[in-house]
Design an enzyme around this catalytic site. Structure first.
Site, PDB file in Angstrom:
ATOM      1  N   CYS A 129       0.800  -1.224   0.000  1.00 46.81           N
ATOM      2  CA  CYS A 129       0.000   0.000   0.000  1.00 46.81           C
ATOM      3  C   CYS A 129       0.834   1.276   0.000  1.00 46.81           C
ATOM      4  O   CYS A 129       0.328   2.336  -0.343  1.00 46.81           O
ATOM      5  CB  CYS A 129      -0.939   0.003   1.203  1.00 46.81           C
ATOM      6  SG  CYS A 129      -1.955  -1.487   1.319  1.00 46.81           S
TER       7      CYS A 129
ATOM      8  N   HIS B 282      -2.949   6.911   2.185  1.00 44.92           N
ATOM      9  CA  HIS B 282      -3.404   5.636   1.645  1.00 44.92           C
ATOM     10  C   HIS B 282      -4.864   5.447   2.021  1.00 44.92           C
ATOM     11  O   HIS B 282      -5.252   5.638   3.186  1.00 44.92           O
ATOM     12  CB  HIS B 282      -2.565   4.491   2.200  1.00 44.92           C
ATOM     13  CG  HIS B 282      -3.176   3.142   1.984  1.00 44.92           C
ATOM     14  ND1 HIS B 282      -3.628   2.720   0.755  1.00 44.92           N
ATOM     15  CD2 HIS B 282      -3.435   2.122   2.848  1.00 44.92           C
ATOM     16  CE1 HIS B 282      -4.131   1.507   0.865  1.00 44.92           C
ATOM     17  NE2 HIS B 282      -4.023   1.124   2.126  1.00 44.92           N
TER      18      HIS B 282
ATOM     19  N   ASN C  66     -10.256   0.057  -0.991  1.00 41.53           N
ATOM     20  CA  ASN C  66      -8.807  -0.008  -0.788  1.00 41.53           C
ATOM     21  C   ASN C  66      -8.172  -0.630  -2.031  1.00 41.53           C
ATOM     22  O   ASN C  66      -8.336  -1.816  -2.295  1.00 41.53           O
ATOM     23  CB  ASN C  66      -8.501  -0.850   0.451  1.00 41.53           C
ATOM     24  CG  ASN C  66      -7.023  -0.906   0.794  1.00 41.53           C
ATOM     25  OD1 ASN C  66      -6.161  -0.715  -0.067  1.00 41.53           O
ATOM     26  ND2 ASN C  66      -6.723  -1.186   2.050  1.00 41.53           N
TER      27      ASN C  66
END
Length: 312
Positions: free
Chosen positions: A113, A238, A268
């Site tokens: 990520c 993020h 996500n």
């Protein structure tokens, strides 16, 4: 040239949209449960024949077109991803071939990520060192390909997409020094492993680490970038979930900043989440040219990388 700057951005998401109600039809969950726990409403899902390379190339082409540069001007291509299935040629090579980029250095970067912000720092370093002049930096992931659709704690999170930026040499540094690191002793808290390969995480471990450690690290990135948190025009973290994004931004003290919350509509998307959210934010033209923005990726490993950049 003493530094580098963002020149242009671009992003791509697959056409198929999966809503919370759609998920409720295949797993024991509900729109209310998902919205309350993670803040996500929808996510985009790539088709079976749509690869990480397809996602990356679409976003990269848009960023290149917006930059006004030719493909032949690009001398470095970096692709951050953790879901590629092809290892050689790497995704960067495949993207370069599709865009007609000749003779560039081509590398994939795996930092989950935080992969995009790691890659952006690498591009900045290469340009400052004189090893590159124009870099194409991409974050792309097909997280739904590694999703366990029977696990209601993780299948509600994931989405697919890509974001890209073009970075060029500049007389003054418009990309600040990176603050990066990791907590490898907690690295197994986020995993993409097994046969078949599946995404899993220890949610409480990630939440505690992110909400307690990251605000101080983000403040250090601001300090290294020469700005105070209250002077930031935008914060692009993020896009893990709103229960992490909102407290980290609040504890950072970015009281005047637009806080990107693309997670609500995109889920996500791992390495894609920061450039995807950034590209959408700049597309809305809500940040003044030259204004400082914090880009901060974190997640798997557990690793992080953040820097202050000036809005192109």
């Amino acid at each position: 040239m003493n530094g580098s700057r963002l020149v242009a951005t671009g992003h791509y998401q697959p056409a198929k949209v999966l809503t919370n109600d759609d998920l409720a039809a295949i797993v024991d969950t509900s729109d209310e449960w998902i919205s309350k726990r993670v803040g996500i409403r929808t996510r985009h899902v790539a088709g079976d024949g749509e690869s990480v390379t397809d996602l990356a190339a679409q976003a990269a082409a848009k960023a290149l077109a917006a930059s006004g540069l030719d493909a032949s001007d690009i001398d470095l291509v970096l692709v951050a991803t953790c879901t590629q299935t092809e290892h050689a040629p790497n995704v960067a090579s495949r993207v370069a071939a599709r865009l007609g980029v000749p003779d560039a250095a081509l590398m994939d970067l795996g930092a989950s990520c935080s992969g995009f912000t790691h890659a952006l720092a690498q591009a900045d370093h290469a340009i400052r060192a004189g090893a590159a002049t124009n870099a194409l930096v991409v974050g792309a992931d097909k997280m739904t390909a590694v999703t366990d659709w029977t696990d209601r704690t993780t299948c509600v999170l994931t989405g697919d997409g890509a974001g890209a930026v073009v970075v060029s040499a500049a007389p003054e540094a418009e990309i600040g020094p990176v603050v990066w690191g990791s907590a490898p002793e907690l690295g197994t808290a986020v995993r993409i492993e097994g046969t078949p390969t599946r995404f899993a995480q220890d949610g409480q471990t990630v939440y505690r680490w992110a909400t307690t450690r990251l605000p101080d690290i983000a403040r250090r990135a601001c300090e290294r970038g020469g700005v105070r948190p209250e002077d930031l025009a935008a914060v692009v973290l993020h896009q893990a979930n709103l229960r992490i994004i909102e407290p980290v931004a609040r504890k950072l003290g970015a009281v005047n900043a637009i806080v990107a919350k693309d997670v609500v509509e995109s889920g996500n998307t791992s390495a894609a989440s920061v450039p995807l959210a950034l590209s959408k934010l700049l597309q809305r033209d809500e940040v003044a040219k030259g204004a400082p923005m914090l880009l901060f990726g974190f997640g798997g490993n557990l690793s992080y990388a953040g820097m202050v950049v000036r809005c192109p």
